[in-house]
Design a protein around this motif. Structure first.
Motif, short mmCIF file in Angstrom:
data_model
loop_
_atom_site.label_atom_id
_atom_site.label_comp_id
_atom_site.label_asym_id
_atom_site.label_seq_id
_atom_site.Cartn_x
_atom_site.Cartn_y
_atom_site.Cartn_z
N ARG A 1 0.85 -1.20 0.00
CA ARG A 1 0.00 0.00 0.00
C ARG A 1 0.88 1.25 0.00
O ARG A 1 1.03 1.93 1.03
CB ARG A 1 -0.89 0.02 1.25
CG ARG A 1 -1.82 -1.16 1.43
CD ARG A 1 -3.18 -0.96 0.84
NE ARG A 1 -3.81 0.31 1.15
CZ ARG A 1 -4.47 0.59 2.27
NH1 ARG A 1 -4.60 -0.32 3.22
NH2 ARG A 1 -5.03 1.77 2.44
N PRO A 2 1.51 1.58 -1.13
CA PRO A 2 2.46 2.70 -1.16
C PRO A 2 1.83 4.05 -0.77
O PRO A 2 2.54 4.94 -0.31
CB PRO A 2 2.95 2.72 -2.60
CG PRO A 2 2.10 1.79 -3.37
CD PRO A 2 1.36 0.92 -2.40
N ASP A 3 0.53 4.18 -0.93
CA ASP A 3 -0.15 5.43 -0.61
C ASP A 3 -0.46 5.60 0.88
O ASP A 3 -0.82 6.68 1.33
CB ASP A 3 -1.47 5.52 -1.39
CG ASP A 3 -2.40 4.36 -1.05
OD1 ASP A 3 -1.90 3.21 -0.92
OD2 ASP A 3 -3.60 4.59 -0.90
N LEU A 4 -0.31 4.54 1.67
CA LEU A 4 -0.67 4.56 3.08
C LEU A 4 0.42 5.24 3.91
O LEU A 4 1.56 4.79 3.92
CB LEU A 4 -0.88 3.13 3.58
CG LEU A 4 -1.36 2.97 5.00
CD1 LEU A 4 -2.80 3.48 5.13
CD2 LEU A 4 -1.30 1.50 5.40
N PRO A 5 0.10 6.32 4.62
CA PRO A 5 1.12 6.96 5.47
C PRO A 5 1.39 6.08 6.69
O PRO A 5 0.47 5.58 7.33
CB PRO A 5 0.49 8.29 5.88
CG PRO A 5 -0.93 8.23 5.51
CD PRO A 5 -1.15 7.06 4.61
N VAL A 6 2.66 5.87 6.99
CA VAL A 6 3.08 5.05 8.13
C VAL A 6 4.00 5.87 9.01
O VAL A 6 4.99 6.42 8.54
CB VAL A 6 3.82 3.77 7.66
CG1 VAL A 6 4.31 2.96 8.86
CG2 VAL A 6 2.95 2.93 6.75
N MET A 7 3.63 5.95 10.29
CA MET A 7 4.48 6.61 11.28
C MET A 7 5.10 5.52 12.14
O MET A 7 4.38 4.68 12.67
CB MET A 7 3.65 7.54 12.16
CG MET A 7 3.05 8.69 11.39
SD MET A 7 1.98 9.73 12.40
CE MET A 7 3.15 10.43 13.52
N MET A 8 6.41 5.51 12.26
CA MET A 8 7.10 4.53 13.09
C MET A 8 7.30 5.11 14.48
O MET A 8 7.81 6.21 14.61
CB MET A 8 8.46 4.17 12.50
CG MET A 8 8.39 3.15 11.41
SD MET A 8 10.00 2.41 11.09
CE MET A 8 10.19 1.35 12.51
N VAL A 9 6.92 4.33 15.48
CA VAL A 9 7.21 4.66 16.88
C VAL A 9 8.06 3.51 17.39
O VAL A 9 7.64 2.35 17.34
CB VAL A 9 5.92 4.80 17.71
CG1 VAL A 9 6.25 5.09 19.16
CG2 VAL A 9 5.02 5.88 17.13
N ALA B 1 6.41 8.21 7.14
CA ALA B 1 6.01 9.61 7.18
C ALA B 1 6.63 10.32 8.37
O ALA B 1 6.89 11.52 8.33
CB ALA B 1 4.49 9.72 7.24
N GLU B 2 6.88 9.57 9.44
CA GLU B 2 7.45 10.14 10.66
C GLU B 2 8.15 9.03 11.42
O GLU B 2 7.78 7.86 11.31
CB GLU B 2 6.34 10.77 11.52
CG GLU B 2 6.83 11.54 12.71
CD GLU B 2 7.66 12.76 12.35
OE1 GLU B 2 8.81 12.85 12.81
OE2 GLU B 2 7.16 13.61 11.59
N PHE B 3 9.19 9.38 12.20
CA PHE B 3 9.95 8.43 13.00
C PHE B 3 10.00 9.00 14.40
O PHE B 3 10.64 10.03 14.63
CB PHE B 3 11.36 8.28 12.41
CG PHE B 3 12.21 7.24 13.07
CD1 PHE B 3 12.18 5.92 12.63
CD2 PHE B 3 13.06 7.57 14.11
CE1 PHE B 3 12.98 4.95 13.22
CE2 PHE B 3 13.86 6.61 14.71
CZ PHE B 3 13.83 5.30 14.26
N ILE B 4 9.31 8.36 15.34
CA ILE B 4 9.20 8.86 16.71
C ILE B 4 9.77 7.82 17.65
O ILE B 4 9.47 6.63 17.54
CB ILE B 4 7.72 9.13 17.05
CG1 ILE B 4 7.15 10.19 16.10
CG2 ILE B 4 7.56 9.54 18.51
CD1 ILE B 4 5.65 10.37 16.20
N THR B 5 10.60 8.27 18.61
CA THR B 5 11.18 7.34 19.57
C THR B 5 10.39 7.34 20.87
O THR B 5 9.76 8.33 21.23
CB THR B 5 12.66 7.68 19.84
OG1 THR B 5 12.77 9.03 20.26
CG2 THR B 5 13.51 7.46 18.61
#
Length: 122
Positions: free
Chosen positions: A72-80, A98-102
């Motif tokens: 799903r290339p259109d799906l925004p993914v935020m990594m925590v 879309a974002e990388f959060i620790t």
């Protein structure tokens, strides 16, 4: 309109933590939270119709990110993640996060990022 969020984490208390921090938004219908305890469960959840606007057993977060973006290339993914080293950050960006959060999660920051993603999708 509600935005679906799929939270993927092998730590069982994470689901409750997200439920607590998103209680008001869930009640208002702003966000609908879905939970998976592994990468495989997350992919099954996505395949079975959840349309969300993710160190797990069997599959790590970066592998899951790549697999989701392949399907799903259109799906925004935020990594925590608990692992905030520069190499993981670089790979997450390269794989399309879309974002990388620790961790520990700053839920105010997370909510701001989610609003920004939602606004960009409109």
């Amino acid at each position: 309109m509600s935005v679906s969020i799929l939270v993927v984490d092998d730590e069982t208390d994470v689901a409750e933590l997200f439920r607590q921090h998103f209680r008001r938004e869930a009640r208002r219908g702003t966000y609908v939270l879905h939970f998976a305890a592994s990468g495989e469960e997350a992919l099954d959840t996505l395949a079975n119709g959840v349309r969300p606007d993710i160190n797990m057993p069997g599959m790590d977060g970066l592998t899951l990110l790549r697999e989701i973006k392949t399907r799903r290339p259109d799906l925004p993914v935020m990594m925590v993640t608990a692992y905030g080293d520069e190499e993981r950050r670089r790979l997450a960006s390269e794989y399309g996060a879309a974002e990388f959060i620790t961790k520990p999660v700053d839920f105010d920051f997370l909510k701001t990022q989610l609003r920004d993603l939602s606004d960009a999708a409109d």
